[in-house]
Write a protein that holds these residues in place. Structure first.
Motif, PDB file in Angstrom:
ATOM      1  N   ASP A 105     -18.960 -25.850 -25.291  1.00 40.80           N
ATOM      2  CA  ASP A 105     -20.131 -25.466 -26.075  1.00 40.80           C
ATOM      3  C   ASP A 105     -21.035 -24.599 -25.187  1.00 40.80           C
ATOM      4  O   ASP A 105     -20.848 -24.544 -23.960  1.00 40.80           O
ATOM      5  CB  ASP A 105     -20.851 -26.749 -26.519  1.00 40.80           C
ATOM      6  N   PHE A 106     -22.028 -23.943 -25.778  1.00 40.45           N
ATOM      7  CA  PHE A 106     -22.945 -23.130 -24.977  1.00 40.45           C
ATOM      8  C   PHE A 106     -24.321 -23.778 -24.846  1.00 40.45           C
ATOM      9  O   PHE A 106     -24.737 -24.182 -23.769  1.00 40.45           O
ATOM     10  CB  PHE A 106     -23.088 -21.725 -25.563  1.00 40.45           C
ATOM     11  N   ASP A 107     -25.044 -23.890 -25.967  1.00 41.23           N
ATOM     12  CA  ASP A 107     -26.412 -24.416 -25.925  1.00 41.23           C
ATOM     13  C   ASP A 107     -26.409 -25.892 -25.564  1.00 41.23           C
ATOM     14  O   ASP A 107     -25.806 -26.720 -26.245  1.00 41.23           O
ATOM     15  CB  ASP A 107     -27.098 -24.222 -27.281  1.00 41.23           C
TER      16      ASP A 107
ATOM     17  N   LYS B 290     -31.042 -25.381 -22.170  1.00 40.87           N
ATOM     18  CA  LYS B 290     -32.012 -25.418 -23.273  1.00 40.87           C
ATOM     19  C   LYS B 290     -31.470 -24.581 -24.419  1.00 40.87           C
ATOM     20  O   LYS B 290     -31.003 -23.464 -24.218  1.00 40.87           O
ATOM     21  CB  LYS B 290     -33.367 -24.859 -22.802  1.00 40.87           C
ATOM     22  N   ASP B 291     -31.520 -25.139 -25.630  1.00 40.92           N
ATOM     23  CA  ASP B 291     -31.083 -24.391 -26.800  1.00 40.92           C
ATOM     24  C   ASP B 291     -31.975 -23.173 -27.002  1.00 40.92           C
ATOM     25  O   ASP B 291     -33.212 -23.277 -26.934  1.00 40.92           O
ATOM     26  CB  ASP B 291     -31.131 -25.275 -28.041  1.00 40.92           C
TER      27      ASP B 291
ATOM     28  N   PRO C 251     -32.291 -21.096 -19.380  1.00 42.55           N
ATOM     29  CA  PRO C 251     -31.842 -21.677 -18.107  1.00 42.55           C
ATOM     30  C   PRO C 251     -30.388 -22.122 -18.205  1.00 42.55           C
ATOM     31  O   PRO C 251     -29.963 -22.662 -19.222  1.00 42.55           O
ATOM     32  CB  PRO C 251     -32.780 -22.872 -17.912  1.00 42.55           C
ATOM     33  N   LEU C 252     -29.632 -21.886 -17.148  1.00 42.18           N
ATOM     34  CA  LEU C 252     -28.214 -22.219 -17.150  1.00 42.18           C
ATOM     35  C   LEU C 252     -27.893 -23.304 -16.134  1.00 42.18           C
ATOM     36  O   LEU C 252     -28.617 -23.500 -15.160  1.00 42.18           O
ATOM     37  CB  LEU C 252     -27.373 -20.976 -16.827  1.00 42.18           C
ATOM     38  N   ASP C 253     -26.797 -23.997 -16.373  1.00 45.63           N
ATOM     39  CA  ASP C 253     -26.232 -24.902 -15.382  1.00 45.63           C
ATOM     40  C   ASP C 253     -25.692 -24.028 -14.248  1.00 45.63           C
ATOM     41  O   ASP C 253     -24.758 -23.249 -14.444  1.00 45.63           O
ATOM     42  CB  ASP C 253     -25.104 -25.711 -16.038  1.00 45.63           C
ATOM     43  N   ASN C 254     -26.269 -24.161 -13.078  1.00 46.19           N
ATOM     44  CA  ASN C 254     -25.886 -23.292 -11.958  1.00 46.19           C
ATOM     45  C   ASN C 254     -24.443 -23.480 -11.504  1.00 46.19           C
ATOM     46  O   ASN C 254     -23.899 -22.635 -10.793  1.00 46.19           O
ATOM     47  CB  ASN C 254     -26.828 -23.526 -10.769  1.00 46.19           C
TER      48      ASN C 254
ATOM     49  N   GLY D  21     -19.260 -30.909 -24.645  1.00 46.21           N
ATOM     50  CA  GLY D  21     -20.333 -30.646 -25.588  1.00 46.21           C
ATOM     51  C   GLY D  21     -21.489 -31.606 -25.411  1.00 46.21           C
ATOM     52  O   GLY D  21     -21.450 -32.518 -24.579  1.00 46.21           O
ATOM     53  N   ASP D  22     -22.533 -31.417 -26.236  1.00 49.57           N
ATOM     54  CA  ASP D  22     -23.749 -32.213 -26.055  1.00 49.57           C
ATOM     55  C   ASP D  22     -24.384 -32.722 -27.341  1.00 49.57           C
ATOM     56  O   ASP D  22     -25.333 -33.502 -27.282  1.00 49.57           O
ATOM     57  CB  ASP D  22     -24.798 -31.378 -25.308  1.00 49.57           C
TER      58      ASP D  22
END
Length: 218
Positions: free
Chosen positions: A9-11, A17-18, A71-74, A164-165
């Protein structure tokens, strides 16, 4: 020797953050009440997104600046490189829109990955969704049916990971050989008795696969 892919998934997973929250907080405060109606089942997911994304009323350059704020997961980019190093494929499967996803991937110098999402475009100072009801993965609720996409990928791959989340990810979870979940999806999968591993980041997933073994690719 297997042909495998990691689907994310992305968001809320790749991003922290969505994107719709950035729009609501910046341009559309009424969207918070709409959010609660959506979560209460009074709106379909795609209706909620269409309403929020058509409430921006800004030039495209301004919207692109807003996308840059996601913001992204680094640990995601190193993880994608690791997947490729191990012989797998990495794909993004999102019920948002590819409009902001593709822009952000280019801006953050992501490796080349396939994006499977609701088509979107900029027009008249807003983001619009271009969803084809005749498409093979059409969903009246989500725009894109993630479970159908996973079933289609099964025709190509022997082994599928999914990460996913939230609720839309509970459907492709049923098709995954190994499922990773975070946030609200954890309780949903528990209630549905769908097997999963709870994680917080791509670095958690990489650690688990390093310890337990990656698929042996062809």
């Amino acid at each position: 020797m297997v042909k495998w892919a990691f689907i994310s998934d992305f968001d809320g997973t790749i991003s922290k953050k969505d994107f719709y929250w950035i729009i609501i907080e910046t341009y559309y405060p009424e969207g918070e009440e709409l959010f609660h109606k959506w979560k209460a089942g009074e709106m379909k997911d795609i209706e909620f997104l269409k309403t929020v994304f058509s409430s921006i009323h800004q030039e495209e350059a301004v919207i692109q600046d807003d996308i840059d704020l996601i913001p992204l997961d680094n640990s995601v980019i190193p993880f994608i490189h690791k997947v490729y190093e191990k012989g797998g494929d990495f794909k993004i499967l999102s019920a948002g829109t590819d409009y902001y996803i593709r822009y952000l991937l280019n801006r953050r110098n992501f490796p080349d990955v396939e994006v499977i999402s609701n088509p979107g475009y900029y027009q008249d100072r807003n983001i619009h969704l271009d969803i084809d009801p005749a498409g093979p993965f059409y969903s009246e609720r989500y725009g894109i049916d993630k479970q159908k996409v996973m079933q289609h990928l099964r025709e190509t791959y022997d082994y599928l990971f999914y990460y996913g989340d939230s609720e839309p990810d509970s459907h492709p979870a049923k098709e995954a050989d190994q499922m990773f979940a975070r946030d609200a999806l954890i309780d949903i999968l528990k209630e549905q008795h769908t097997p999963f591993r709870a994680v917080e980041s791509f670095s958690d997933i990489e650690r688990i696969l390093d310890e337990e073994g990656w698929p042996e690719s062809t």
